[in-house]
Design a protein around this motif. Structure first.
Motif, mmCIF file in Angstrom:
data_model
loop_
_atom_site.group_PDB
_atom_site.id
_atom_site.type_symbol
_atom_site.label_atom_id
_atom_site.label_comp_id
_atom_site.label_asym_id
_atom_site.label_seq_id
_atom_site.Cartn_x
_atom_site.Cartn_y
_atom_site.Cartn_z
ATOM 1 N N HIS A 42 -69.509 120.958 29.392
ATOM 2 C CA HIS A 42 -70.134 119.641 29.459
ATOM 3 C C HIS A 42 -70.894 119.290 28.195
ATOM 4 O O HIS A 42 -71.893 118.582 28.242
ATOM 5 N N SER A 96 -66.819 115.477 25.707
ATOM 6 C CA SER A 96 -65.899 114.922 26.695
ATOM 7 C C SER A 96 -64.796 114.186 25.953
ATOM 8 O O SER A 96 -64.942 113.853 24.773
ATOM 9 N N ASN A 131 -71.105 114.576 24.336
ATOM 10 C CA ASN A 131 -71.533 113.995 25.610
ATOM 11 C C ASN A 131 -72.793 113.141 25.482
ATOM 12 O O ASN A 131 -73.717 113.486 24.751
#
Lengths: 249, 249
Positions: free
Chosen positions: A58, A61, A71
């Motif tokens: 995460h 992206s 992100n």
DNA sequence: GCGACATAACTTGTATGCAAGGCATGTCGC
DNA sequence: GCGACATGCCTTGCATACAAGTTATGTCGC
């Protein structure tokens, strides 16, 4: 440049993550497979491998056929990451045995680094170090899964702080860190756990989640002005307007 | 087949992880890129993507030019994973607000599943469910980063238990789970946290870490006899020799 | 001038081809 | 018979080619 060696295999992943934690890549920054491939003198295959790994963490992206981006955590993600850190850090300290002198000395060395960065007013280094503090605590346990978890959460925390923490106060955070360190050094892990939990609450409540997604960052993102900063414009100093309420990571 | 939907994007990764958590793929199992590519009717590229992601989660590993294998956790890794779970689960419960009726009901539904699996003597389902219990607790918080952490640690725990837990006792674990559930249902999160920590201690101390790496599993691995079991040989029942001391996840 | 449309230049997604190395088998020398 | 070596089949590692889609640009009609 980096205050600490990252124990990571892939140099591409390591470099990208270092650039993010050191603030040279900010939320919304575009990451071109072709450019990275040229920069690292490898094929897109290896670049995609690294980006895919970072995606599963995460940190970046991908928008199909549009591109890879660092992100931009939204408010919900920010809250979740902070809640996760509360659980992990509190749980670690509350269940850990008191640190030995070796571990305390390692933490003391880190505290010295924080002080030096503050004295030198090195904003980028400081942000990195403030996040690293929590990782280093867990590192003393040698528990690799837990260290990995903390590293991931800290990387995401840095993105959150870059996104929402318009005016930070490193000194208040540093003082919190000092208190946590003192408790650990005194062998009082219960107090350290509670202090750590409260510290995270304070940092989170200092976030300006009212900075909506249509702010400068996203505008820059939309306008494709979000390339890697040229350097000077991110070398801020600890200005006097950083009052004692907000905390830096 | 799987007791719960895995919220995962890539069907290859999801399928492999499900096969592992359900015991159809055991530590040391070989994973051929070509065979997987044929099985999923895609190219090796996609298979490698999935395997790479699973590698970064420490579920599989690759030996250069030799092949991909389901991880065989060693004793040190097992200890670290259990210690990490202790921190995370204790920290979550100790810092969580008491569950509402919705969350308690969701957990109650899981307890019913455990009971049904015990009654049906479904060993594979039971192993999966016993691990899932801890994930489901965290799932009730809706905290995605924490859920992800728990899922990873639980997957690794299943590998550990397949590797070291020669004779397990699902009933004792189930009773532990019942006690934890009761504390949560009563809103006593502090007790739930302590029970969870002690439960993990009990499970870990039930591991037979003296089962060295030169045992049957590794021999099968070396001899390339570690293909996917044909099915019947892993469908064990809860035999009577599972005495009350060891605990199943 | 201005809006709509075609087109060209990008992006990532995926498959494939080839290189490099491990391992088993077979063969040759003795 | 037996050991060392060579060969060929297998694996993954990596680059590249092409497919599909998005965005920006330029052009044409008005």
């Amino acid at each position: 440049m980096s205050p600490r060696k990252l124990t990571m295999q892939d140099p591409i992943e390591k470099t990208l993550l270092a650039a993010i934690t050191e603030g040279r890549l900010t939320p919304g920054s575009r990451l071109s497979e072709n450019e990275l491939a040229k920069a690292f003198a490898v094929s897109r295959t290896k670049v995609r491998e690294a980006l895919t790994r970072l995606q599963s963490r995460h940190v970046v992206s991908v928008q199909p056929r549009r591109g890879w981006f660092v992100n931009i955590p939204d408010a919900a993600e920010a809250a979740e990451v902070f809640a996760a850190r509360r659980s992990v850090e509190y749980g670690f300290l509350a269940t850990a045995a008191p640190f030995g002198s070796t571990e305390v000395n390692a933490l003391a060395a880190h505290m010295a680094e924080e002080r030096r960065a503050i004295a030198q007013e090195d904003r980028a280094m400081l942000t990195c170090l403030m996040g690293d503090f929590h990782v280093r605590i867990v590192e003393q346990s040698g528990n690799r899964p837990l260290i990995e978890v903390m590293r991931n959460l800290t990387a995401r925390t840095i993105l959150i702080s870059l996104r929402y923490q318009s005016n930070r106060n490193a000194l208040a955070s540093h003082e919190d860190h000092c208190a946590i360190f003192d408790a650990i050094a005194a062998g009082d892990m219960t107090t350290a756990a509670a202090l750590s939990r409260d510290h995270l609450d304070d940092v989170e409540s200092g976030l300006r989640i009212d900075i909506g997604p249509s702010s400068l960052d996203t505008l820059r993102h939309t306008l494709r002005l979000d390339q890697v900063p040229t350097g000077a414009d991110r070398e801020g100093t600890l200005s006097n307007d950083t009052i004692l309420h907000d905390r830096d990571i």
